[in-house]
Enzyme design. Sequence first.
Site, PDB file in Angstrom:
ATOM      1  N   GLU A   1       0.807   4.014   1.772  1.00  0.00           N
ATOM      2  CA  GLU A   1       1.300   4.491   3.064  1.00  0.00           C
ATOM      3  C   GLU A   1       2.503   3.676   3.519  1.00  0.00           C
ATOM      4  O   GLU A   1       3.496   4.213   4.007  1.00  0.00           O
ATOM      5  CB  GLU A   1       0.210   4.395   4.143  1.00  0.00           C
TER       6      GLU A   1
ATOM      7  N   CYS B   1      -5.927   1.416   5.237  1.00  0.00           N
ATOM      8  CA  CYS B   1      -6.495   0.200   5.801  1.00  0.00           C
ATOM      9  C   CYS B   1      -6.027   0.141   7.259  1.00  0.00           C
ATOM     10  O   CYS B   1      -5.149   0.904   7.669  1.00  0.00           O
ATOM     11  CB  CYS B   1      -6.042  -1.035   5.013  1.00  0.00           C
TER      12      CYS B   1
ATOM     13  N   CYS C   1      -2.176  -0.447   7.621  1.00  0.00           N
ATOM     14  CA  CYS C   1      -1.377   0.747   7.289  1.00  0.00           C
ATOM     15  C   CYS C   1      -1.587   1.849   8.310  1.00  0.00           C
ATOM     16  O   CYS C   1      -0.644   2.577   8.644  1.00  0.00           O
ATOM     17  CB  CYS C   1      -1.699   1.235   5.880  1.00  0.00           C
TER      18      CYS C   1
ATOM     19  N   HIS D   1       0.818  -1.211   0.000  1.00  0.00           N
ATOM     20  CA  HIS D   1       0.000   0.000   0.000  1.00  0.00           C
ATOM     21  C   HIS D   1       0.855   1.265   0.000  1.00  0.00           C
ATOM     22  O   HIS D   1       2.013   1.263   0.429  1.00  0.00           O
ATOM     23  CB  HIS D   1      -0.934   0.002   1.203  1.00  0.00           C
TER      24      HIS D   1
END
Length: 143
Positions: free
Chosen positions: A74, A100, A103, A72
């Site tokens: 992040e 999410c 993250c 992801h």
Amino acid sequence: MAQHRVEWNEYFMNIADQVATRSTCSRKNVGAVIVRDKTILSTGYNGSLRGAPHCDEAGHDMENDHCVRTVHAEANAVAQAAKHGVRIDQSEIYVTASPCLTCFKLVANAGVTTVYYKEFYRDQRITEYAKQAGVTLVYMGKQ
């Protein structure tokens, strides 16, 4: 006549939008920008592991309607900062979609104090976790 000058939050979110254009997962293009004192510390977008085939080459690896082939945005921004020895404690992150839960926990433990996001993505639990961790969530989408 004076030109419109965007506010700092809009400026950094615009950059996160641009970072998202590098995404290698066609299911969702997400960009992240980590900032402290109006200075960009790191950026990241969602994409495959360094050197691994991208989703458009190898296909999506789906679990629970979610592509897990990608790292992801992040997480990539935090990893990029770590790789280059950039301290991100007491920083802010601008993300085109809210993190999410995994993250969110990563950025909170890395010292990010504020998460700015445009689109809420999937997991309402981050709201309660943010309160518990003292992390501010700021929605920047259209009202």
